[in-house]
Enzyme design. Structure first.
Site, PDB file in Angstrom:
ATOM      1  N   HIS A  10      37.869  45.241  45.176  1.00 58.14           N
ATOM      2  CA  HIS A  10      36.777  44.547  45.857  1.00 58.14           C
ATOM      3  C   HIS A  10      35.932  45.505  46.680  1.00 58.14           C
ATOM      4  O   HIS A  10      36.319  46.632  46.963  1.00 58.14           O
ATOM      5  CB  HIS A  10      37.319  43.420  46.747  1.00 58.14           C
ATOM      6  N   CYS A  26      45.005  47.202  48.131  1.00 61.39           N
ATOM      7  CA  CYS A  26      43.754  46.863  47.475  1.00 61.39           C
ATOM      8  C   CYS A  26      42.961  48.138  47.203  1.00 61.39           C
ATOM      9  O   CYS A  26      43.103  49.137  47.905  1.00 61.39           O
ATOM     10  CB  CYS A  26      42.922  45.917  48.347  1.00 61.39           C
TER      11      CYS A  26
END
Length: 152
Positions: A10, A26
């Protein structure tokens, strides 16, 4: 999302954290990069996460090399300390293996500089060839894509 529960690719509202140890797994992208990537990659696309210091691949008849910081160097970057400059032990061997019979075309001084800088930017280490001036014989989609380790 990735198949690992709780891990995602992301963008971020904290671009200074891209490539740094600010996540619990992440993979953060710069906002402009994720904006470009998102519409280009369909849901279900396979993602390989690789944790290697050296990546080398042929792209459009040129050899590209990217060298990434190791764990201790990433830690130094995180505390805004200059990284300890050391070439990965396997740099020359890995590049030589991928270069194959075209090893004499490699700019080995540039390879060493990339090994010291470790900025992770894929950089051509062979000169453009005559074939690059004409349309490629092999479609780009048929070439092996270059796989890079994720930002940490």
């Amino acid at each position: 999302g990735l198949t690992w529960r709780g891990y995602y690719l992301h963008g971020t509202n904290k671009p200074l954290g891209v490539g740094r140890n600010v996540s619990h797994g992440c993979i953060h992208f710069y906002p402009e990069d994720i904006a470009h990537l998102f519409p280009e990659v369909p849901v279900g696309t396979r993602v390989r996460v690789i944790n290697e210091e050296v990546a080398a691949a042929w792209v459009k008849n040129r050899l590209y090399v990217a060298v990434f910081p190791n764990k201790s160097q990433v830690d130094e970057i995180d505390i805004e300390h200059p990284i300890t400059r050391v070439v990965p032990d396997d740099l020359v061997q890995r590049v030589r293996t991928v270069a194959g019979e075209r090893g004499d075309e490699v700019d080995w001084a540039l390879v060493t500089r990339l090994g010291l800088e470790r900025n992770g930017i894929p950089t051509p280490v062979t000169p453009p060839s005559v074939a690059d001036a004409t349309p490629a014989a092999t479609p780009v989609s048929a070439q092996q894509p270059m796989t890079m380790p994720p930002a940490r």
